[in-house]
Each structure stands twice: as C-alpha cells, then as structure tokens.
Design a protein around this motif. Structure first.
Motif, PDB file in Angstrom:
ATOM      1  N   LYS A   1       0.852  -1.177   0.000  1.00  0.00           N
ATOM      2  CA  LYS A   1       0.000   0.000   0.000  1.00  0.00           C
ATOM      3  C   LYS A   1       0.889   1.227   0.000  1.00  0.00           C
ATOM      4  N   ILE A   2       0.550   2.166  -0.870  1.00  0.00           N
ATOM      5  CA  ILE A   2       1.334   3.394  -1.016  1.00  0.00           C
ATOM      6  C   ILE A   2       0.456   4.580  -0.664  1.00  0.00           C
ATOM      7  N   GLN A   3       0.847   5.293   0.366  1.00  0.00           N
ATOM      8  CA  GLN A   3       0.099   6.474   0.800  1.00  0.00           C
ATOM      9  C   GLN A   3       0.632   7.696   0.073  1.00  0.00           C
ATOM     10  N   ALA A   4      -0.285   8.531  -0.413  1.00  0.00           N
ATOM     11  CA  ALA A   4       0.108   9.716  -1.189  1.00  0.00           C
ATOM     12  C   ALA A   4      -0.824  10.872  -0.856  1.00  0.00           C
ATOM     13  N   LYS A   5      -0.684  11.960  -1.595  1.00  0.00           N
ATOM     14  CA  LYS A   5      -1.552  13.122  -1.391  1.00  0.00           C
ATOM     15  C   LYS A   5      -2.862  12.942  -2.145  1.00  0.00           C
ATOM     16  N   GLN A   6      -3.893  13.610  -1.670  1.00  0.00           N
ATOM     17  CA  GLN A   6      -5.210  13.551  -2.294  1.00  0.00           C
ATOM     18  C   GLN A   6      -5.109  13.991  -3.767  1.00  0.00           C
ATOM     19  N   GLY A   7      -5.751  13.212  -4.656  1.00  0.00           N
ATOM     20  CA  GLY A   7      -5.780  13.574  -6.078  1.00  0.00           C
ATOM     21  C   GLY A   7      -4.546  13.172  -6.864  1.00  0.00           C
ATOM     22  N   THR A   8      -3.604  12.465  -6.228  1.00  0.00           N
ATOM     23  CA  THR A   8      -2.391  12.028  -6.929  1.00  0.00           C
ATOM     24  C   THR A   8      -2.754  11.106  -8.098  1.00  0.00           C
ATOM     25  N   LYS A   9      -2.087  11.314  -9.220  1.00  0.00           N
ATOM     26  CA  LYS A   9      -2.354  10.485 -10.405  1.00  0.00           C
ATOM     27  C   LYS A   9      -1.674   9.121 -10.276  1.00  0.00           C
ATOM     28  N   ILE A  10      -2.398   8.099 -10.744  1.00  0.00           N
ATOM     29  CA  ILE A  10      -1.861   6.730 -10.749  1.00  0.00           C
ATOM     30  C   ILE A  10      -1.398   6.419 -12.165  1.00  0.00           C
ATOM     31  N   ARG A  11      -0.225   5.831 -12.293  1.00  0.00           N
ATOM     32  CA  ARG A  11       0.315   5.555 -13.619  1.00  0.00           C
ATOM     33  C   ARG A  11       0.770   4.102 -13.728  1.00  0.00           C
ATOM     34  N   ALA A  12       0.746   3.589 -14.944  1.00  0.00           N
ATOM     35  CA  ALA A  12       1.182   2.215 -15.196  1.00  0.00           C
ATOM     36  C   ALA A  12       2.687   2.119 -15.006  1.00  0.00           C
ATOM     37  N   VAL A  13       3.147   1.054 -14.370  1.00  0.00           N
ATOM     38  CA  VAL A  13       4.583   0.894 -14.123  1.00  0.00           C
ATOM     39  C   VAL A  13       5.307   0.290 -15.319  1.00  0.00           C
ATOM     40  N   PHE A  14       4.516  -0.234 -16.288  1.00  0.00           N
ATOM     41  CA  PHE A  14       5.126  -0.838 -17.471  1.00  0.00           C
ATOM     42  C   PHE A  14       4.087  -0.915 -18.581  1.00  0.00           C
ATOM     43  N   GLU A  15       4.572  -1.005 -19.813  1.00  0.00           N
ATOM     44  CA  GLU A  15       3.643  -1.109 -20.941  1.00  0.00           C
ATOM     45  C   GLU A  15       2.911  -2.447 -20.896  1.00  0.00           C
ATOM     46  N   GLY A  16       1.767  -2.515 -21.548  1.00  0.00           N
ATOM     47  CA  GLY A  16       0.998  -3.757 -21.578  1.00  0.00           C
ATOM     48  C   GLY A  16      -0.413  -3.529 -22.091  1.00  0.00           C
ATOM     49  N   LYS A  17      -1.293  -4.469 -21.757  1.00  0.00           N
ATOM     50  CA  LYS A  17      -2.695  -4.391 -22.183  1.00  0.00           C
ATOM     51  C   LYS A  17      -3.580  -4.386 -20.948  1.00  0.00           C
ATOM     52  N   VAL A  18      -4.609  -3.523 -20.956  1.00  0.00           N
ATOM     53  CA  VAL A  18      -5.542  -3.473 -19.832  1.00  0.00           C
ATOM     54  C   VAL A  18      -6.396  -4.745 -19.868  1.00  0.00           C
ATOM     55  N   GLU A  19      -6.167  -5.601 -18.890  1.00  0.00           N
ATOM     56  CA  GLU A  19      -6.885  -6.887 -18.812  1.00  0.00           C
ATOM     57  C   GLU A  19      -8.292  -6.699 -18.271  1.00  0.00           C
ATOM     58  N   ALA A  20      -8.429  -5.824 -17.265  1.00  0.00           N
ATOM     59  CA  ALA A  20      -9.760  -5.639 -16.655  1.00  0.00           C
ATOM     60  C   ALA A  20      -9.846  -4.303 -15.938  1.00  0.00           C
ATOM     61  N   VAL A  21     -11.050  -3.729 -15.984  1.00  0.00           N
ATOM     62  CA  VAL A  21     -11.405  -2.559 -15.176  1.00  0.00           C
ATOM     63  C   VAL A  21     -12.680  -2.949 -14.445  1.00  0.00           C
ATOM     64  N   ARG A  22     -12.586  -3.187 -13.160  1.00  0.00           N
ATOM     65  CA  ARG A  22     -13.713  -3.718 -12.382  1.00  0.00           C
ATOM     66  C   ARG A  22     -14.099  -2.791 -11.243  1.00  0.00           C
ATOM     67  N   GLU A  23     -15.412  -2.738 -10.982  1.00  0.00           N
ATOM     68  CA  GLU A  23     -15.877  -2.003  -9.797  1.00  0.00           C
ATOM     69  C   GLU A  23     -15.520  -2.790  -8.548  1.00  0.00           C
TER      70      GLU A  23
END
Length: 399
Positions: free
Chosen positions: A305-327
């Motif tokens: 778990k990585i704690q950051a500031k409110q609204g911090t952008k999340i970025r992919a750590v490596f290239e690839g294909k989005v396998e799933a976006v789930r609620e």
C-alpha cells in the motif's frame, strides 16, 4: 633509500585511501540527500493527514515512515563516523612512520656532517686524496669526495621533503578530526529529530487505541475487500492460463513473439520499475503485517500500500494491455494490466482514464488515487507472475 621507499609507499597508500574516502563520502552524502528528499515528501503527506479533524492511521503511517527514513540517515551517519575514525587511525600511522623516518634521516645526516667535519677544508680533502697508495685508490677517493657531497645534499633535500609531507599529513588529520566533530553534531541532531518523532508516534498510538472498536470494523472491511480482490484476480489469471493451454503447468503459454518480448522485458526490469505514483511512501508492506495499533491483529497484504496526497495520479509501471477494469466492493475501481505472463493491479482508482483491451505505455495515467475507509489517500499495488503473488517493493526502484 629505505626512508625514501617508505615515504613513497606511504604517499601511494594515502592517495588510494583518500580517493576511496572521497568516493565513499559522496555516496553517503547522496544517500542522505535522497532520504531527506523522501522525508520532505512524507512531510507534505503528513501535513495533509494532520489537517483533518480526526487523527488517523494515515497520520501514524506517515510518522512511522519518517522514523524509518531518520533511522536510515542515522545509520549512514554512524557508518561515516566509523569510516572517519579509520581514516584518522590510518593517517596517524602514516604520521608515526614519517616521524620515525625523519628521525632516522636526521641521525644519518648528523653522522655525515661529523664525517665531513674531519675534512672540512680543501687542505684536508687534498691530503686525503694525495695520501692514496695507488692510482686506483687515488681515483676512488676523488669519486668518494664528490659523491659524499652529493649524498649530503640529497639527504638534506629528503629531510625537507619528509618535513613537508609530515606537515601535510598533520593538516589532513586535523581536518579529519574536524569532520568527525561535525558529523557527530549531525548525529546528535538526527537523534533529537528521531526522539521527537517517536514521542509523536507513542502519543498517536495511545489516542488511536481509544478507537479500537472502530479500527476493528475498518480492519474487517479492508480484509474482506482484499480477499475479494484476490479472488477476482486469480479467477482472471487462471482463465488466461486455461485459454493459452497451460492448465497442467498452471502457467500462461506465450506463443506471440511480442508477448514473449514483453514478459522478458518486464522480468529484466526488476528493481527498476517506476513507482505507480510520483509522490508517496509504502504504508503497508507485502505479506503478513502486524496492525500498527490493534494487538494480535495481522493484515495479509497481497501487494504494497502506497500512501500519497489527495488527487495524486496513478500511472502504469510498465507497458501492456488493460486486462480488466472492475468495480470494487467499496468505492472506485480496480485496474489489472497484462504484461505477458506478469500482471499488475491498482486499486482503488478514481477518474479511470483507460478501458479494457487498451494497449498502454509505461507511466501512462490510469486515473487518480482514492481515499480509504478513514479518508487517507492510499493505493494498493500488486504484481503477479502467473498466479503467484510477488513482493512489489523488490520490483520498484529504490527511492
């Protein structure tokens, strides 16, 4: 000649030691500056956490992270003091050897002066030369008179050079002792900072312990979410394993050259992956971790778990294909990215900016970080190799 050899060797040893000391000092300084940069980053997150009405685990995590950074700085300073003490000891040994060489040189020079005094004028020298019993002895005596005069001059030059080098070494050891004093002062300052943070930590733990019932509920809810995330993740990965015909081996069978290249490239970047957020610190490590407040409670963390500031952008750590976006069970989304036979998971994500089957690049923005149950912005980041969980901290570059 022995003294000359000793001085030359001492000089070479000092030059090597000085170069190593300078390199070591630079490395330690770089490490210290990196830690101070991390502390400044954590401070900003701590300020945001303490601005809330209710004190939180997020605030405690930030204090704990600062303590860890300060302890590492203190460890580096202690190592530097140890190195300086060794440098001082080595220099003092050189000085001791030089002082002995200087004493021997002076004694030898005194003997030469005494011998020279016996034939201190031209008459005595001439008598010495002319009293030779043969031509060969006559020639040798002339050579001796000349060489003895040269030897005396060289001996005097060597004494002066040794004195000069000895003074240089004395200046070095004085500087080393000043450096040690300065470094000890830095250590005392770090000790004060650490003591202050430990005091804050103790007070906050006592305050949070009063809300144990609330923290237990929060813990159970997070545990349920983690179990659901792992269940969904393993279902998706095992479906991919089955689809590629790797059911018996429980591994994805890669046949596409691009997928093979992607997986190999991901594996080669272990320890060098960029962080999924551009600011933040690890607030909960991988695997079974002790709850920071509730006794005998442990969290089995699937990633970090990585704690950051409110609204911090999340970025992919490596290239690839989005396998799933789930609620998720709670607010926000979980994003899973395929990197051949490696997978990375990010959650909870708000303002999702990618969709399933989309090809993405390294550091591409996936969305923004969301607050957890207590309102602390915190990202769970996981890495899988086939269906095996890996420790993400070993894959991200060291801050």
């Amino acid at each position: 000649m022995k003294q000359i050899f000793t001085i030359v060797v001492s000089f070479l040893l000092y030059a090597i030691a000085f170069g190593q000391a300078q390199q070591r000092k630079q490395q330690l300084e770089e490490q210290k500056n990196a830690k101070l940069k991390n502390i400044a980053e954590i401070n900003k997150i701590l300020e945001e956490a303490t601005s809330k009405k209710q004190r939180s685990l997020g605030e405690l995590n930030a204090i704990n992270a600062q303590i860890q950074q300060r302890e590492q700085i203190r460890g580096a300073i202690r190592r530097e003091i140890s190195f300086i003490e060794k440098d001082i000891s080595d220099t003092e040994k050189i000085i001791e050897g030089l002082e002995k060489d200087l004493s021997d040189l002076k004694k030898e020079y005194a003997r030469m002066i005494y011998q020279a005094s016996k034939m201190s004028n031209r008459y005595n020298q001439l008598t010495f030369v002319l009293s030779a019993k043969s031509f060969n002895e006559f020639y040798r005596r002339i050579q001796f008179v000349r060489q003895y005069a040269v030897a005396r001059r060289k001996q005097l030059e060597q004494i002066l050079k040794t004195k000069e080098y000895l003074e240089t070494q004395n200046q070095i050891v004085r500087k080393q002792r000043e450096e040690k004093t300065s470094t000890l002062t830095s250590l005392q300052e770090e000790d004060r900072e650490l003591l202050n943070l430990q005091k804050q930590q103790s007070e906050l733990v006592k305050e949070l312990a009063k809300r144990e019932a609330e923290l237990r509920q929060q813990y159970l809810a997070e545990k349920k979410e983690l179990q659901e995330l792992e269940k969904q993740t393993l279902a998706l990965i095992r479906a991919e394993i089955k689809k590629t015909g790797g059911g018996e081996t429980k591994e994805i069978v890669l046949t596409n050259p691009e997928d093979i290249k992607l997986a190999n490239s991901f594996a080669q970047n272990q320890g060098n992956l960029p962080w999924p957020v551009d600011n933040g610190f690890i607030s909960l490590r991988f695997g079974k971790q002790k709850h920071p407040v509730i006794a005998n409670f442990y969290i089995d963390n699937a990633g970090v778990k990585i704690q950051a500031k409110q609204g911090t952008k999340i970025r992919a750590v490596f290239e690839g294909k989005v396998e799933a976006v789930r609620e998720r069970m709670g607010p926000g989304y979980s994003i899973m990215i395929n990197h051949g036979d490696f997978f990375t998971i990010y959650e909870p994500v708000d303002n999702v900016m990618v969709k399933e089957n989309e090809r993405i690049n390294t550091k591409q923005i996936l969305g923004t970080i969301m607050p957890n149950f207590e309102g602390t912005p915190e990202l769970l980041f996981c890495i899988y190799k086939n269906d095996k969980k890996l420790d993400p901290e070993k894959w991200l570059y060291k801050k």
